[in-house]
Design an enzyme around this catalytic site. Sequence first.
Site, short mmCIF file in Angstrom:
data_model
loop_
_atom_site.label_atom_id
_atom_site.label_comp_id
_atom_site.label_asym_id
_atom_site.label_seq_id
_atom_site.Cartn_x
_atom_site.Cartn_y
_atom_site.Cartn_z
N GLU A 205 34.02 5.24 48.95
CA GLU A 205 33.43 6.07 47.88
C GLU A 205 31.93 5.83 47.79
OE1 GLU A 205 35.34 4.99 44.22
OE2 GLU A 205 37.32 5.04 45.17
N LYS B 299 28.71 4.74 45.67
CA LYS B 299 28.45 3.89 44.51
C LYS B 299 27.38 4.59 43.68
CE LYS B 299 27.68 -0.88 43.20
NZ LYS B 299 26.62 -0.70 42.21
N TYR C 148 35.98 7.20 38.73
CA TYR C 148 36.41 6.56 39.98
C TYR C 148 37.56 5.58 39.84
CZ TYR C 148 32.87 3.35 38.18
OH TYR C 148 32.12 2.55 37.38
N LYS D 228 25.54 -2.27 49.66
CA LYS D 228 24.33 -1.71 49.06
C LYS D 228 23.42 -1.14 50.14
CE LYS D 228 23.09 -3.09 45.14
NZ LYS D 228 23.13 -2.83 43.74
N CYS E 50 -12.33 -10.36 34.31
CA CYS E 50 -11.34 -9.48 33.70
C CYS E 50 -11.88 -8.04 33.67
CB CYS E 50 -11.02 -9.94 32.28
SG CYS E 50 -9.92 -8.81 31.42
N CYS F 69 -12.37 -7.08 29.72
CA CYS F 69 -13.30 -7.72 28.79
C CYS F 69 -14.38 -8.53 29.49
CB CYS F 69 -12.54 -8.60 27.80
SG CYS F 69 -11.90 -10.09 28.57
N CYS G 82 -6.65 -13.80 32.44
CA CYS G 82 -7.83 -13.65 31.61
C CYS G 82 -7.63 -14.59 30.42
CB CYS G 82 -7.97 -12.21 31.12
SG CYS G 82 -9.15 -12.09 29.77
N CYS H 4 -9.42 -9.82 24.23
CA CYS H 4 -9.24 -8.90 25.36
C CYS H 4 -8.24 -7.80 24.94
CB CYS H 4 -8.73 -9.69 26.55
SG CYS H 4 -8.44 -8.68 27.99
S1 IVH Z 1 34.87 0.44 41.01
C1 IVH Z 1 36.71 -3.50 39.81
N1 IVH Z 1 33.72 2.55 42.10
O1 IVH Z 1 29.32 -0.33 40.24
C2 IVH Z 1 36.01 -2.35 40.36
N2 IVH Z 1 32.42 1.14 40.70
O2 IVH Z 1 29.41 -3.61 40.43
C3 IVH Z 1 35.23 -1.63 39.34
N3 IVH Z 1 30.10 1.89 40.38
O3 IVH Z 1 30.21 -1.62 37.14
C4 IVH Z 1 34.27 -0.66 39.81
N4 IVH Z 1 30.26 3.70 41.62
O4 IVH Z 1 29.47 0.78 37.20
C5 IVH Z 1 33.56 1.46 41.31
N5 IVH Z 1 32.82 4.45 43.09
C6 IVH Z 1 32.69 3.39 42.30
C7 IVH Z 1 31.46 3.09 41.67
C8 IVH Z 1 31.36 1.94 40.87
C9 IVH Z 1 29.46 2.97 40.86
C10 IVH Z 1 29.48 0.85 39.53
C11 IVH Z 1 30.28 0.49 38.31
C12 IVH Z 1 30.50 -1.00 38.37
C13 IVH Z 1 29.54 -1.43 39.42
C14 IVH Z 1 30.19 -2.53 40.23
#
Ligand code: IVH
Length: 671
Positions: A112, A114, A224, A311, A407, A410, A425, A431
């Site tokens: 999915e 995020k 989600y 990430k 600075c 001033c 400063c 200031c």
């Molecule tokens: S599942 C136990 N699915 O990411 C699992 N979270 O650090 C709970 N988030 O607090 C989260 N997209 O706010 C899940 N497709 C997704 C998500 C998602 C964004 C956020 C959510 C959560 C944080 C997880």
Amino acid sequence: MTNEQQRIEDLRQQLHLYNHQYYVLNQPTVSDQEFDALLRELQELEERHPELYDPNSPTQRVGSDLSSDFQSFRHTRPMLSLANTYNKEEVREFYNRVREGLQGEDFEICCELKFDGLSISLHYEEGRLLRAVTRGDGIQGDEVTANVRTIRSIPLQLAPGSWPRNFEIRGEILMPWTSFEALNREREASEEPLFANPRNAASGTLKSKQTSVVARRKLDAYLYSLLGDELPAEGHFENLQQARTWGFKISDAMRKVRSLEEVYDFIDYWDTARRDLPVATDGIVLKVNSLRQQRALGMTAKSPRWAIAYKFQAEQQSTILREVTFQVGRTGAVTPVANMDPVQLSGTVVRRATLNNADFIERLDLHLGDRVLVEKGGEIIPKIVGIDESSLSSAERGPRVEFIHRCPECGAELVRFEGEAAWYCPNDTHCPPQIKGRIEHFVSRRAMNIETLGPETIDELYSRRLIRDIADLYDLQVDQLNGQRGERQRSAQKTIQAIADSRAVPFERVLFALGIRFVGETMAKTLARAFRSIDELSRATLDDLLQVAGIGTVIAESVIRWFQDADNFMLIERLRSHGLQFQLSEEVLSAQSDRLAGQSVVISGVFTHHSRDEYKALIEQHGGKNVGSISKKTSFVLAGDNMGPAKLEKAQKLGVRIVSEDEFLAMLKSE
Ligand code: IVH
């Protein structure tokens, strides 16, 4: 049922349907005019029939100007967060851990997006929205139902279907890029501070006290995760597909896969395709699809073992450095700021970025005209991360960037403290940005909470010479605040009232509001409890301060220095004459003891008599320390219901005592 009653019912049904087609499916079937006409008809009928009021009526989406305070609500199941990974290797490790955990059983992964907003938990009963709760600390959050009702893509009434009688659905509330940009343009025009990113904007909006503000700001929501005892399917993906048919907005980007290669493909695809999405995303979430397998894998203390976040790398762009300017903050710290050719970065146009400090500039050997790499991660301010080496030719570079010695505001000569990277400063009393910054800090919500006094007003009052320090605030008059007539007059009166009210703010917050370097909220509380009044604190020696748990030399010296300054001494006297609180209240004093002196206490689970924060405060009031995780040094765990299994196991393994809520309260009472 009368005709009008019937018509109200029909209109509500019809408008719910049109809303869903428009906001969830992106497929309107009627024109805006038609929709508005029906909505107006419904509004009129509802006005004639107040007895048929329904908080979930489509008319309620516009919100009201009544102020709403938020109640806390304890989550039925904790709202956990996800462990993060940053590269494919870590994703592979997760995949292998799952395989081992499931002892070779086949499994599917649901991939999915995020979403980068704020998480929300929605409760439905009999197909109707019952309540909406923010994540809060994961155990309990704020009930924001009235605000959430205004979000058009959240169904108030589900489409007919086989939904469970009671269930919870969780997801993310977001502000789409277009709404975010429009909002910031508006704020810029009215000189209000801009939101740094859509997440902050969404979160600020959802906490708004007026539902009409939320309604105007056009939030969106993707769901989600479906929770409950009677879910339609055994798979997470399948449950969400069902939820889509009930009217929820479920991302089309979800994919169910059976191999690591397919997971990688998903990541690679969205790493670039996400730039075209209407909302911000900051990664990918991978979840084991089968709910049975999820249960088998269980959780660690903080996050499930069956899911992980990957990430995205922060987006980087290169652009030309044109000028370096220097900004002076509240503490006098001088930050170099790069002014660059505008560049599009994670959906916004970036012209300025921080250059950290003098050492950083030197290390880069930065010259004007260099092509620099700008990055915007999850944090608010974009930063320069390096020079685009590929652009450096032997051709002449512009002049070398030099850090300033005086600075820019001033003219005072800058100083550097040992062990710190920043230049300061030292002219803190004269200031301008330091003075204004201190006033802004003083009035901020967690300090004196005089919120109606924004940075622009402070700036204006300062340039009109009406305020030179925080004590001047207490001499302000309504007419000085531009309050001649109408709206402005009302808001000026409100501000003056808020200033007057702030005289009741308790001592520990006043101490925080003074803005003594290194004295944050927690330290202010510690100091207030240890010394009890400003007079005792001002008389404290270095040794006295160092005696207090949690205070080291840096803080102690900063406190001593602050009180040695004659201007500060005068300031305290003036504030005192205006009636501010400079000693602990009787209430706090009488509640104090040292029964828990020297003890480290971990708080875990859900409580009945007090909130977590209240327990934390109680521990501190009685001389103890609240710590986050269990170790050999932990004195005991204050355990409520549903204490996490991992914590319980750890406590038992280390032989740490578990104390119930009632036992704990008895402990504080006993002689
Ligand atoms: S599942 C136990 N699915 O990411 C699992 N979270 O650090 C709970 N988030 O607090 C989260 N997209 O706010 C899940 N497709 C997704 C998500 C998602 C964004 C956020 C959510 C959560 C944080 C997880």
